[in-house]
Design an enzyme around this catalytic site. Sequence first.
Site, PDB file in Angstrom:
ATOM      1  N   TYR A  64     -31.564  13.515   4.413  1.00  0.00           N
ATOM      2  CA  TYR A  64     -32.738  12.775   4.910  1.00  0.00           C
ATOM      3  C   TYR A  64     -33.644  12.354   3.765  1.00  0.00           C
ATOM      4  CZ  TYR A  64     -37.656  12.349   6.134  1.00  0.00           C
ATOM      5  OH  TYR A  64     -38.951  11.913   6.187  1.00  0.00           O
TER       6      TYR A  64
ATOM      7  N   CYS B 107      -6.775  -6.556   3.698  1.00  0.00           N
ATOM      8  CA  CYS B 107      -8.116  -6.327   4.250  1.00  0.00           C
ATOM      9  C   CYS B 107      -9.145  -7.311   3.692  1.00  0.00           C
ATOM     10  CB  CYS B 107      -8.561  -4.900   3.955  1.00  0.00           C
ATOM     11  SG  CYS B 107      -7.246  -3.710   4.176  1.00  0.00           S
TER      12      CYS B 107
ATOM     13  N   ASP C 139       2.272   1.052   7.911  1.00  0.00           N
ATOM     14  CA  ASP C 139       2.236   0.352   9.190  1.00  0.00           C
ATOM     15  C   ASP C 139       3.536   0.442   9.989  1.00  0.00           C
ATOM     16  OD1 ASP C 139      -0.292  -0.391   8.517  1.00  0.00           O
ATOM     17  OD2 ASP C 139       0.063  -2.556   8.558  1.00  0.00           O
TER      18      ASP C 139
ATOM     19  N   VAL D 182      15.595  -5.947   1.170  1.00  0.00           N
ATOM     20  CA  VAL D 182      16.590  -4.970   1.633  1.00  0.00           C
ATOM     21  C   VAL D 182      17.049  -5.435   3.011  1.00  0.00           C
ATOM     22  CG1 VAL D 182      16.960  -2.569   2.324  1.00  0.00           C
ATOM     23  CG2 VAL D 182      15.633  -3.097   0.265  1.00  0.00           C
TER      24      VAL D 182
ATOM     25  N   ALA E 219       0.806  -1.223   0.000  1.00  0.00           N
ATOM     26  CA  ALA E 219       0.000   0.000   0.000  1.00  0.00           C
ATOM     27  C   ALA E 219       0.841   1.277   0.000  1.00  0.00           C
ATOM     28  CB  ALA E 219      -0.943  -0.025   1.199  1.00  0.00           C
ATOM     29  N   ALA E 220       1.687   1.440   1.015  1.00  0.00           N
ATOM     30  CA  ALA E 220       2.436   2.692   1.133  1.00  0.00           C
ATOM     31  C   ALA E 220       3.493   2.792   0.040  1.00  0.00           C
ATOM     32  CB  ALA E 220       3.074   2.787   2.519  1.00  0.00           C
TER      33      ALA E 220
ATOM     34  N   ASN F 163      -1.865   4.181   2.299  1.00  0.00           N
ATOM     35  CA  ASN F 163      -1.994   4.649   0.910  1.00  0.00           C
ATOM     36  C   ASN F 163      -1.803   6.162   0.816  1.00  0.00           C
ATOM     37  OD1 ASN F 163      -2.988   2.481  -1.144  1.00  0.00           O
ATOM     38  ND2 ASN F 163      -3.959   1.966   0.790  1.00  0.00           N
TER      39      ASN F 163
ATOM     40  N   SER G 134       1.195  -5.141  -4.073  1.00  0.00           N
ATOM     41  CA  SER G 134      -0.064  -4.410  -4.197  1.00  0.00           C
ATOM     42  C   SER G 134      -1.275  -5.305  -3.927  1.00  0.00           C
ATOM     43  CB  SER G 134      -0.152  -3.809  -5.615  1.00  0.00           C
ATOM     44  OG  SER G 134      -1.210  -2.895  -5.675  1.00  0.00           O
TER      45      SER G 134
ATOM     46  N   ALA H 215      -4.397  -6.760  -1.074  1.00  0.00           N
ATOM     47  CA  ALA H 215      -5.298  -6.240  -0.040  1.00  0.00           C
ATOM     48  C   ALA H 215      -5.369  -7.217   1.131  1.00  0.00           C
ATOM     49  CB  ALA H 215      -6.686  -6.027  -0.625  1.00  0.00           C
TER      50      ALA H 215
HETATM   51  C1  LIG Z   1      -6.178  -9.541   8.013  1.00  0.00           C
HETATM   52  C2  LIG Z   1      -6.052  -8.052   7.886  1.00  0.00           C
HETATM   53  C3  LIG Z   1      -7.183  -7.299   7.646  1.00  0.00           C
HETATM   54  C4  LIG Z   1      -7.085  -5.917   7.523  1.00  0.00           C
HETATM   55  N1  LIG Z   1      -8.223  -5.186   7.318  1.00  0.00           N
HETATM   56  C5  LIG Z   1      -8.154  -3.836   7.228  1.00  0.00           C
HETATM   57  C6  LIG Z   1      -9.312  -3.058   6.995  1.00  0.00           C
HETATM   58  O1  LIG Z   1     -10.427  -3.597   6.851  1.00  0.00           O
HETATM   59  N2  LIG Z   1      -9.184  -1.706   6.921  1.00  0.00           N
HETATM   60  C7  LIG Z   1      -7.969  -1.083   7.046  1.00  0.00           C
HETATM   61  O2  LIG Z   1      -7.893   0.145   6.974  1.00  0.00           O
HETATM   62  N3  LIG Z   1      -6.835  -1.799   7.245  1.00  0.00           N
HETATM   63  C8  LIG Z   1      -6.900  -3.162   7.336  1.00  0.00           C
HETATM   64  N4  LIG Z   1      -5.751  -3.890   7.522  1.00  0.00           N
HETATM   65  C9  LIG Z   1      -4.458  -3.164   7.639  1.00  0.00           C
HETATM   66  C10 LIG Z   1      -3.880  -2.809   6.264  1.00  0.00           C
HETATM   67  O3  LIG Z   1      -3.857  -3.944   5.456  1.00  0.00           O
HETATM   68  C11 LIG Z   1      -2.484  -2.250   6.453  1.00  0.00           C
HETATM   69  O4  LIG Z   1      -2.585  -1.091   7.233  1.00  0.00           O
HETATM   70  C12 LIG Z   1      -1.790  -1.912   5.144  1.00  0.00           C
HETATM   71  O5  LIG Z   1      -1.630  -3.046   4.347  1.00  0.00           O
HETATM   72  C13 LIG Z   1      -0.410  -1.309   5.429  1.00  0.00           C
HETATM   73  O6  LIG Z   1       0.271  -1.110   4.239  1.00  0.00           O
HETATM   74  P1  LIG Z   1       1.857  -1.007   4.247  1.00  0.00           P
HETATM   75  O7  LIG Z   1       2.249  -0.766   2.842  1.00  0.00           O
HETATM   76  O8  LIG Z   1       2.302  -0.057   5.287  1.00  0.00           O
HETATM   77  O9  LIG Z   1       2.372  -2.439   4.762  1.00  0.00           O
HETATM   78  P2  LIG Z   1       2.185  -3.881   4.140  1.00  0.00           P
HETATM   79  O10 LIG Z   1       0.902  -3.998   3.441  1.00  0.00           O
HETATM   80  O11 LIG Z   1       2.442  -4.848   5.241  1.00  0.00           O
HETATM   81  O12 LIG Z   1       3.371  -3.977   3.083  1.00  0.00           O
HETATM   82  C14 LIG Z   1       4.704  -3.928   3.480  1.00  0.00           C
HETATM   83  C15 LIG Z   1       5.527  -4.693   2.445  1.00  0.00           C
HETATM   84  O13 LIG Z   1       6.896  -4.525   2.723  1.00  0.00           O
HETATM   85  C16 LIG Z   1       7.576  -5.731   2.440  1.00  0.00           C
HETATM   86  N5  LIG Z   1       8.848  -5.724   3.166  1.00  0.00           N
HETATM   87  C17 LIG Z   1       9.021  -5.742   4.509  1.00  0.00           C
HETATM   88  N6  LIG Z   1      10.337  -5.694   4.812  1.00  0.00           N
HETATM   89  C18 LIG Z   1      10.998  -5.653   3.636  1.00  0.00           C
HETATM   90  C19 LIG Z   1      12.383  -5.608   3.293  1.00  0.00           C
HETATM   91  N7  LIG Z   1      13.325  -5.581   4.234  1.00  0.00           N
HETATM   92  N8  LIG Z   1      12.737  -5.593   1.983  1.00  0.00           N
HETATM   93  C20 LIG Z   1      11.768  -5.604   1.015  1.00  0.00           C
HETATM   94  N9  LIG Z   1      10.453  -5.664   1.286  1.00  0.00           N
HETATM   95  C21 LIG Z   1      10.068  -5.673   2.586  1.00  0.00           C
HETATM   96  C22 LIG Z   1       6.599  -6.790   2.926  1.00  0.00           C
HETATM   97  O14 LIG Z   1       6.866  -8.052   2.340  1.00  0.00           O
HETATM   98  C23 LIG Z   1       5.262  -6.197   2.506  1.00  0.00           C
HETATM   99  O15 LIG Z   1       4.865  -6.641   1.228  1.00  0.00           O
HETATM  100  C24 LIG Z   1      -5.815  -5.284   7.632  1.00  0.00           C
HETATM  101  C25 LIG Z   1      -4.666  -6.045   7.857  1.00  0.00           C
HETATM  102  C26 LIG Z   1      -4.775  -7.412   7.992  1.00  0.00           C
HETATM  103  C27 LIG Z   1      -3.533  -8.214   8.247  1.00  0.00           C
END
Ligand SMILES: Cc1cc2nc3c(=O)[nH]c(=O)nc-3n(C[C@H](O)[C@H](O)[C@H](O)COP(=O)(O)OP(=O)(O)OC[C@H]3O[C@@H](n4cnc5c(N)ncnc54)[C@H](O)[C@@H]3O)c2cc1C
Length: 472
Positions: free
Chosen positions: A449, A44, A305, A81, A12-13, A327, A40, A42
């Site tokens: 409403y 969620c 996160d 990394v 996401a980020a 995002n 990329s 979900a």
């Molecule tokens: C089961 C579940 C349900 C969820 N439901 C919701 C919801 O309904 N609503 C909501 O708002 N949020 C929800 N979330 C939270 C949401 O999915 C996360 O907040 C979001 O995915 C965070 O995005 P991110 O890019 O920060 O991290 P991530 O999605 O975790 O992506 C981080 C990426 O970095 C990669 N990475 C890590 N370390 C390294 C490294 N050293 N080198 C290269 N790559 C690396 C990982 O493999 C991963 O792909 C849910 C989460 C889970 C687990």
Amino acid sequence: MADPFVVVGGDAAGLSAASKYRRANPDGDVVVFEKGRWVSYAHCGTPYYVKGEVDRLTDLLSLSPEAAAERGIDLRRDHEVVAVDTDAEQVTVEHDGERFVQPYGDLLVATGAHAVTAPIEGFERELAFTMHGLDSAAAIRAALADPDEPAVDTSIEYVDADRVNHYAAMVPPERVAIVGGGYVGVEMAEAFRAHDLETHVFQRGSHLLSPFGDAVCERVADHLREQGVHLHLDTTVAELAGGDRVEAVVHDDGRVPVDLALVGIGVAPNTELLDPTPVELGESGAVSVDDYGRTTVDGVYAAGDCAEDSHTVTGAPAWVPLGLTANRAGRAIGQTVAGDPEPVGDVAGTAVVKAFELEAGRVGVIDHDDARAAGFDPVTEQVTAGSRSGYYPGNEPTTVSLTADRETGRLLGGSIVGRDRAAIRIDTLATALESDLTVPEVERLDLAYAPPFSPVWDPVLVAAKVLRSELD
Ligand SMILES: Cc1cc2nc3c(=O)[nH]c(=O)nc-3n(C[C@H](O)[C@H](O)[C@H](O)COP(=O)(O)OP(=O)(O)OC[C@H]3O[C@@H](n4cnc5c(N)ncnc54)[C@H](O)[C@@H]3O)c2cc1C
């Protein structure tokens, strides 16, 4: 040639940042390193994939590697990394057992979070899972299916076919445990019950979904029981016991036999990469950043996160690991790195959850101790009002709880629970918090409403009216 914008993490980020960067600066180079195969995706949607409501794992993907390449993003999967050197402005990357160094112009750490399992013992046993990532979702769905009717398509390139086949060959469980009654636990209870499994939820405290406040917690707990979920509240799980496989949950007051266990007791930010660097972490353990996602080291950003944000109500650093936050911050950082600074935005802790037929939402500061710690004098009122005009079919009781500061009348937060589009009503309160509205100002909002959608007085307005009387 200038060094590229380097992004660590391809979800996401990370990919939001890379996409926005390329749109804002089509001549700029951006390299995204993702340690896994999935990009990329979900998280969620994964509970709904396990439930069977989402059919294919690939439905949970957003930007494909091909589409990323078309956007000019140099996306490298299976590239981890393993070190960051902020003096030399370079990262060390591991791929296929080989290491290489990649210099960066700017660096975004978007490594996400990981599911926590400690201090529960026995997590290494077969059929003990966390729900974090598409590989977990695939493994759990495979484990639930009959070996004669495989549920996961292993021909998809991303799928870890060996892992899926391993679980698919096992006798499907009849009894499952969920350790942790947060939103993932509640969503997974719905998923497991859809497979007709005896489902036990263990929660250390007296409330499920505790950040949602008492009204939500009690109603969700009652509803889960109505749906046949066995709730074990005030119950601390010590161990997932058994031989090779999980056979029982051992807690402070006994033992419950189960065939599969899901541990959903929380997540922690992935920040180890930054431990040897001068990049500072906040009290939460996530990376401390300013309003533009900049860390304490020049040219290094963090989002999603693994990073903190600023709280809409208190202004203090807050760690809220949710999807929009990731995002939105990624996108803003992409624009900032491209040369047009954009704030990442504050977080109000806005969250919604579906629990079978019930929906709940929460936002802001609703816990009185937290409010007092932030310097407020909190007062809360709760109402239950109809979701539509009383005569219109589908009208459902909707409980709204609002918290305000007694001295200023400023709205601090709220929660909502009900069956009929209750959760999404929380967005009215999120908007009010972003605008620092007082309770009388919320009461005067010109909300929509018409009988099929809302009564003349939306439940949020009714709650504001009642809280205003208390404040007056
Ligand atoms: C089961 C579940 C349900 C969820 N439901 C919701 C919801 O309904 N609503 C909501 O708002 N949020 C929800 N979330 C939270 C949401 O999915 C996360 O907040 C979001 O995915 C965070 O995005 P991110 O890019 O920060 O991290 P991530 O999605 O975790 O992506 C981080 C990426 O970095 C990669 N990475 C890590 N370390 C390294 C490294 N050293 N080198 C290269 N790559 C690396 C990982 O493999 C991963 O792909 C849910 C989460 C889970 C687990």
